[in-house]
Design a protein around this motif. Structure first.
Motif, PDB file in Angstrom:
ATOM      1  N   GLY A  63       9.448 -78.107 151.125  1.00 24.00           N
ATOM      2  CA  GLY A  63      10.383 -77.713 152.164  1.00 24.00           C
ATOM      3  C   GLY A  63      11.739 -78.368 151.973  1.00 24.00           C
ATOM      4  N   PRO A  64      12.704 -77.883 152.694  1.00 23.69           N
ATOM      5  CA  PRO A  64      14.052 -78.459 152.607  1.00 23.69           C
ATOM      6  C   PRO A  64      14.088 -79.832 153.273  1.00 23.69           C
ATOM      7  CG  PRO A  64      13.978 -76.800 154.324  1.00 23.69           C
ATOM      8  CD  PRO A  64      12.640 -76.776 153.641  1.00 23.69           C
ATOM      9  N   GLN A  65      14.980 -80.662 152.803  1.00 28.03           N
ATOM     10  CA  GLN A  65      15.193 -81.975 153.389  1.00 28.03           C
ATOM     11  C   GLN A  65      16.693 -82.221 153.350  1.00 28.03           C
ATOM     12  OE1 GLN A  65      16.184 -85.168 152.391  1.00 28.03           O
ATOM     13  NE2 GLN A  65      15.200 -86.401 153.970  1.00 28.03           N
ATOM     14  N   THR A  66      17.280 -82.567 154.481  1.00 26.72           N
ATOM     15  CA  THR A  66      18.729 -82.651 154.632  1.00 26.72           C
ATOM     16  C   THR A  66      19.397 -83.588 153.635  1.00 26.72           C
ATOM     17  OG1 THR A  66      18.477 -82.136 156.975  1.00 26.72           O
ATOM     18  CG2 THR A  66      20.574 -83.076 156.289  1.00 26.72           C
ATOM     19  N   CYS A  67      18.878 -84.779 153.479  1.00 26.99           N
ATOM     20  CA  CYS A  67      19.501 -85.743 152.575  1.00 26.99           C
ATOM     21  C   CYS A  67      19.428 -85.262 151.127  1.00 26.99           C
ATOM     22  CB  CYS A  67      18.845 -87.113 152.716  1.00 26.99           C
ATOM     23  SG  CYS A  67      19.601 -88.383 151.666  1.00 26.99           S
ATOM     24  N   LEU A  68      18.260 -84.763 150.698  1.00 21.60           N
ATOM     25  CA  LEU A  68      18.134 -84.248 149.334  1.00 21.60           C
ATOM     26  C   LEU A  68      19.067 -83.056 149.110  1.00 21.60           C
ATOM     27  CD1 LEU A  68      14.265 -84.394 148.775  1.00 21.60           C
ATOM     28  CD2 LEU A  68      16.009 -86.011 147.950  1.00 21.60           C
ATOM     29  N   GLN A  69      19.230 -82.239 150.143  1.00 19.51           N
ATOM     30  CA  GLN A  69      20.134 -81.095 150.035  1.00 19.51           C
ATOM     31  C   GLN A  69      21.577 -81.560 149.841  1.00 19.51           C
ATOM     32  OE1 GLN A  69      19.396 -77.908 149.633  1.00 19.51           O
ATOM     33  NE2 GLN A  69      21.572 -77.514 149.356  1.00 19.51           N
ATOM     34  N   ARG A  70      21.970 -82.580 150.586  1.00 20.66           N
ATOM     35  CA  ARG A  70      23.332 -83.123 150.412  1.00 20.66           C
ATOM     36  C   ARG A  70      23.534 -83.669 149.004  1.00 20.66           C
ATOM     37  NH1 ARG A  70      22.554 -85.633 155.501  1.00 20.66           N
ATOM     38  NH2 ARG A  70      22.305 -87.610 154.423  1.00 20.66           N
ATOM     39  N   ALA A 138       9.368 -82.296 149.265  1.00 18.14           N
ATOM     40  CA  ALA A 138      10.687 -81.927 149.792  1.00 18.14           C
ATOM     41  C   ALA A 138      11.618 -81.608 148.625  1.00 18.14           C
ATOM     42  CB  ALA A 138      11.263 -83.067 150.624  1.00 18.14           C
ATOM     43  N   MET A 139      12.634 -80.782 148.918  1.00 10.20           N
ATOM     44  CA  MET A 139      13.556 -80.385 147.868  1.00 10.20           C
ATOM     45  C   MET A 139      14.931 -80.081 148.445  1.00 10.20           C
ATOM     46  SD  MET A 139      13.316 -77.059 145.284  1.00 10.20           S
ATOM     47  CE  MET A 139      13.085 -75.914 146.637  1.00 10.20           C
ATOM     48  N   GLY A 140      15.938 -80.427 147.666  1.00 11.12           N
ATOM     49  CA  GLY A 140      17.302 -79.966 147.906  1.00 11.12           C
ATOM     50  C   GLY A 140      17.715 -79.182 146.675  1.00 11.12           C
ATOM     51  N   LEU A 141      18.418 -78.084 146.851  1.00  7.75           N
ATOM     52  CA  LEU A 141      18.817 -77.268 145.712  1.00  7.75           C
ATOM     53  C   LEU A 141      20.174 -76.653 145.998  1.00  7.75           C
ATOM     54  CD1 LEU A 141      16.501 -75.094 143.615  1.00  7.75           C
ATOM     55  CD2 LEU A 141      18.785 -74.297 144.133  1.00  7.75           C
ATOM     56  N   ALA A 142      21.072 -76.748 145.045  1.00 12.03           N
ATOM     57  CA  ALA A 142      22.414 -76.189 145.225  1.00 12.03           C
ATOM     58  C   ALA A 142      22.932 -75.640 143.907  1.00 12.03           C
ATOM     59  CB  ALA A 142      23.371 -77.257 145.760  1.00 12.03           C
ATOM     60  N   TRP A 151      27.571 -71.095 136.281  1.00  8.56           N
ATOM     61  CA  TRP A 151      26.783 -71.697 137.353  1.00  8.56           C
ATOM     62  C   TRP A 151      26.280 -73.066 136.922  1.00  8.56           C
ATOM     63  CZ3 TRP A 151      26.787 -70.067 142.123  1.00  8.56           C
ATOM     64  CH2 TRP A 151      26.945 -68.711 142.417  1.00  8.56           C
ATOM     65  N   TYR A 152      26.391 -74.032 137.827  1.00 11.08           N
ATOM     66  CA  TYR A 152      25.807 -75.368 137.666  1.00 11.08           C
ATOM     67  C   TYR A 152      24.820 -75.543 138.809  1.00 11.08           C
ATOM     68  CZ  TYR A 152      29.174 -76.518 134.104  1.00 11.08           C
ATOM     69  OH  TYR A 152      29.879 -76.535 132.940  1.00 11.08           O
ATOM     70  N   VAL A 153      23.593 -75.965 138.467  1.00  7.77           N
ATOM     71  CA  VAL A 153      22.525 -76.048 139.456  1.00  7.77           C
ATOM     72  C   VAL A 153      21.918 -77.443 139.456  1.00  7.77           C
ATOM     73  CG1 VAL A 153      20.398 -74.981 140.288  1.00  7.77           C
ATOM     74  CG2 VAL A 153      21.986 -73.651 138.880  1.00  7.77           C
ATOM     75  N   ALA A 154      21.714 -77.996 140.641  1.00  4.19           N
ATOM     76  CA  ALA A 154      21.027 -79.271 140.812  1.00  4.19           C
ATOM     77  C   ALA A 154      19.843 -79.049 141.760  1.00  4.19           C
ATOM     78  CB  ALA A 154      21.971 -80.325 141.371  1.00  4.19           C
ATOM     79  N   GLN A 155      18.679 -79.487 141.321  1.00  2.00           N
ATOM     80  CA  GLN A 155      17.449 -79.397 142.109  1.00  2.00           C
ATOM     81  C   GLN A 155      16.903 -80.814 142.223  1.00  2.00           C
ATOM     82  OE1 GLN A 155      14.006 -77.580 140.105  1.00  2.00           O
ATOM     83  NE2 GLN A 155      13.711 -76.352 141.956  1.00  2.00           N
TER      84      GLN A 155
END
Length: 160
Positions: A63-70, A138-142, A151-155
């Motif tokens: 699931g998403p997690q705010t800090c990891l997403q940031r 948990a995961m953050g992805l942008a 495209w540059y992607v960070a997971q």
């Protein structure tokens, strides 16, 4: 390829580096294309494809997690602005996001989020290990575009 994880329970940072390979996953000419759509659509595709692959392999969804997403968003933006990819300092992510373990996948040049996951990370043993790690919940992805349209992607994954 390089896979970096940090396990706070043991205090051990693990980095696996393949001989003669680069530290990030970059698309070859066949998959590089003119990107379209907003970053949220690209990241959304990568997020849903990540969870689909996890389920396919008997893992739970993350699931998403705010800090990891940031952390993922900031890192994707930095890479796109610098027009190069690298791994961020995961010790800082562990502390800031209060995780026991974190892992990161980065990529550049894939035409879609789905392609990044299926043709990139899942075909690289070190990236695949992060993506399918049973401990991550948990995961953050942008995803961000550089000025030249790449495209540059960070997971960023975490174990709370």
């Amino acid at each position: 390829m390089r896979r970096t994880t940090l396990d706070i329970t043991t205090g051990i940072a693990t980095t696996v580096v393949g001989t003669g390979l680069t530290a990030v996953l970059a698309a070859g000419p066949a998959t590089a294309a003119t990107p379209s759509g907003p970053p949220a659509d690209y990241a959304g595709d990568a997020r849903s494809t990540t969870n689909a692959r996890r389920v396919d392999h008997g893992r739970h969804r993350v699931g998403p997690q705010t800090c990891l997403q940031r952390k993922a968003a900031r890192h994707a933006e930095q890479m796109a602005s610098a027009d190069r990819a690298w791994h961020q300092d995961l010790k800082r992510v562990v502390r800031a996001c209060e995780m026991r373990k974190v892992g990161e996948n980065v990529a550049v040049g894939f035409q879609s989020g789905r392609t990044t996951v299926n043709r990139g990370w899942m075909r690289s043993s070190s990236h695949r290990q992060n993506l399918l790690d049973r401990r991550f919940d948990a995961m953050g992805l942008a995803a961000r575009r550089s000025d030249d349209g790449q495209w540059y992607v960070a997971q960023v994954f975490g174990d709370r």
